[in-house]
Design a protein around this motif. Sequence first.
Motif, mmCIF file in Angstrom:
data_model
loop_
_atom_site.group_PDB
_atom_site.id
_atom_site.type_symbol
_atom_site.label_atom_id
_atom_site.label_comp_id
_atom_site.label_asym_id
_atom_site.label_seq_id
_atom_site.Cartn_x
_atom_site.Cartn_y
_atom_site.Cartn_z
ATOM 1 N N ILE A 1 15.604 7.050 1.367
ATOM 2 C CA ILE A 1 14.202 7.384 1.114
ATOM 3 C C ILE A 1 13.454 6.098 0.786
ATOM 4 C CG2 ILE A 1 14.766 9.710 0.313
ATOM 5 C CD1 ILE A 1 14.205 8.745 -2.541
ATOM 6 N N ASP A 2 12.151 6.141 0.925
ATOM 7 C CA ASP A 2 11.322 4.976 0.634
ATOM 8 C C ASP A 2 11.643 4.484 -0.781
ATOM 9 O OD1 ASP A 2 9.091 3.261 -0.079
ATOM 10 O OD2 ASP A 2 8.067 4.086 1.659
ATOM 11 N N SER A 3 11.825 3.186 -0.912
ATOM 12 C CA SER A 3 12.237 2.613 -2.200
ATOM 13 C C SER A 3 11.266 2.958 -3.322
ATOM 14 C CB SER A 3 12.383 1.090 -2.085
ATOM 15 O OG SER A 3 11.166 0.505 -1.647
ATOM 16 N N SER A 4 9.979 3.141 -2.999
ATOM 17 C CA SER A 4 8.994 3.462 -4.048
ATOM 18 C C SER A 4 9.156 4.884 -4.573
ATOM 19 C CB SER A 4 7.573 3.276 -3.510
ATOM 20 O OG SER A 4 7.290 4.204 -2.479
ATOM 21 N N LEU A 5 9.937 5.714 -3.863
ATOM 22 C CA LEU A 5 10.133 7.112 -4.280
ATOM 23 C C LEU A 5 11.389 7.308 -5.114
ATOM 24 C CD1 LEU A 5 9.331 8.948 -0.913
ATOM 25 C CD2 LEU A 5 7.809 8.673 -2.885
ATOM 26 N N ARG A 6 12.291 6.334 -5.091
ATOM 27 C CA ARG A 6 13.573 6.506 -5.767
ATOM 28 C C ARG A 6 13.374 6.716 -7.266
ATOM 29 N NH1 ARG A 6 16.481 1.814 -2.189
ATOM 30 N NH2 ARG A 6 16.448 3.020 -0.229
ATOM 31 N N GLY A 7 13.952 7.817 -7.735
ATOM 32 C CA GLY A 7 13.801 8.171 -9.135
ATOM 33 C C GLY A 7 12.551 8.978 -9.422
ATOM 34 N N HIS A 8 11.697 9.184 -8.393
ATOM 35 C CA HIS A 8 10.443 9.913 -8.599
ATOM 36 C C HIS A 8 10.323 11.140 -7.698
ATOM 37 C CE1 HIS A 8 9.025 6.532 -11.008
ATOM 38 N NE2 HIS A 8 9.398 5.713 -10.037
ATOM 39 N N VAL B 1 9.130 10.245 4.801
ATOM 40 C CA VAL B 1 10.098 10.295 3.706
ATOM 41 C C VAL B 1 10.821 8.963 3.529
ATOM 42 C CG1 VAL B 1 12.179 11.429 2.827
ATOM 43 C CG2 VAL B 1 10.430 12.780 3.981
ATOM 44 N N THR B 2 11.165 8.314 4.639
ATOM 45 C CA THR B 2 11.955 7.071 4.555
ATOM 46 C C THR B 2 11.098 5.817 4.465
ATOM 47 O OG1 THR B 2 12.075 6.813 6.970
ATOM 48 C CG2 THR B 2 13.815 8.114 5.911
ATOM 49 N N GLY B 3 9.848 5.895 4.927
ATOM 50 C CA GLY B 3 9.017 4.702 4.987
ATOM 51 C C GLY B 3 9.433 3.759 6.097
ATOM 52 N N ARG B 4 10.218 4.262 7.051
ATOM 53 C CA ARG B 4 10.710 3.438 8.162
ATOM 54 C C ARG B 4 10.068 3.884 9.462
ATOM 55 N NH1 ARG B 4 16.191 1.355 6.905
ATOM 56 N NH2 ARG B 4 16.704 1.982 4.769
ATOM 57 N N ARG B 5 9.787 2.909 10.324
ATOM 58 C CA ARG B 5 9.237 3.215 11.634
ATOM 59 C C ARG B 5 10.315 3.796 12.552
ATOM 60 N NH1 ARG B 5 4.248 0.959 12.821
ATOM 61 N NH2 ARG B 5 3.551 -0.717 11.418
ATOM 62 N N ARG C 1 0.813 -1.213 0.000
ATOM 63 C CA ARG C 1 0.000 0.000 0.000
ATOM 64 C C ARG C 1 0.853 1.272 0.000
ATOM 65 N NH1 ARG C 1 -5.067 1.044 3.329
ATOM 66 N NH2 ARG C 1 -5.276 2.438 1.528
ATOM 67 N N SER C 2 2.084 1.188 0.498
ATOM 68 C CA SER C 2 2.941 2.381 0.543
ATOM 69 C C SER C 2 3.186 2.954 -0.856
ATOM 70 C CB SER C 2 4.280 2.065 1.212
ATOM 71 O OG SER C 2 5.005 1.116 0.456
ATOM 72 N N LYS C 3 3.027 2.110 -1.874
ATOM 73 C CA LYS C 3 3.211 2.581 -3.251
ATOM 74 C C LYS C 3 2.134 3.588 -3.654
ATOM 75 C CE LYS C 3 5.331 -1.849 -4.471
ATOM 76 N NZ LYS C 3 5.162 -3.125 -5.196
ATOM 77 N N GLU C 4 1.007 3.593 -2.908
ATOM 78 C CA GLU C 4 -0.043 4.581 -3.177
ATOM 79 C C GLU C 4 0.445 5.995 -2.862
ATOM 80 O OE1 GLU C 4 -3.588 3.735 -0.954
ATOM 81 O OE2 GLU C 4 -3.394 1.570 -1.258
ATOM 82 N N LEU C 5 1.403 6.088 -1.947
ATOM 83 C CA LEU C 5 1.870 7.402 -1.496
ATOM 84 C C LEU C 5 3.029 7.869 -2.360
ATOM 85 C CD1 LEU C 5 1.754 6.819 2.383
ATOM 86 C CD2 LEU C 5 0.008 7.879 0.916
#
Length: 242
Positions: free
Chosen positions: A155-162, A121-125, A15-19
């Motif tokens: 940064i959250d892996s889903s954000l890399r490059g975006h 930003v990181t997606g880490r707890r 679901r984190s990919k939604e963000l």
Amino acid sequence: MPNKSVDTILFDPERSKELDWRKRLKIISGIARGLQYLHEDSQLRIIHRDLKTSNVLLDSDYTPKISDFGLARLFGVDQTREVTNRVVGTYGYMAPEYAVRGQFSVKSDVFSFGVLMLEVVTGRRSSCSWNFDESVNLLSLVWEHWTMGTTAEIIDSSLRGHAPRNQVVKLFHIGLLCVQDNPADRPTMSTVNFMLSSNTVSLRSPSKPSFLMCMSPTSSESTDMPGMASPNEVSITELEPR
């Protein structure tokens, strides 16, 4: 709320990919504006005392709503801080002066906001280290990469490059300013909002934040002792007559 709380999406691998980056900026900016209202624009100054991802709800458009004011305190017009011998809240988000000495103010909420921002930003707890030999937690990880200039790696892996690199660096910078050890060194929420919205503001350099080491409480230990509070994901509610 249709999208429940931030943590249910942010820490879910799928679901984190939604963000995407736009939604994460919207969440961070919305929380910052909400806190500014509570601290500076409301008729009564309100200190939340338990700001965390599970206490921020998201509507259908991912607009954030700060929730759960069970631990909140009202401050008088001229009041700047208060001291309690009953520390309540959530480890990992707690400002050091509150966890250790029971002192809370608008700046303790700013600390919690800084932690929350770094989580988004990181997606880490964020959590305390329950093992004294284990020194790596979110704040120490961010500081390590900040000093090496490698924040893009965490940064959250889903954000890399975006995500625009300059915006990523700015959010890490603001997050670190919010979690400074000395409350006086943390910005107010109006200043945070100005920094978030401005592309030309010059930010001062943050200093290394301390990384709170927690002792795991047992069932016989009381939260009346400063520094003892619930671990991450668990809140202790202090009930008082109104």
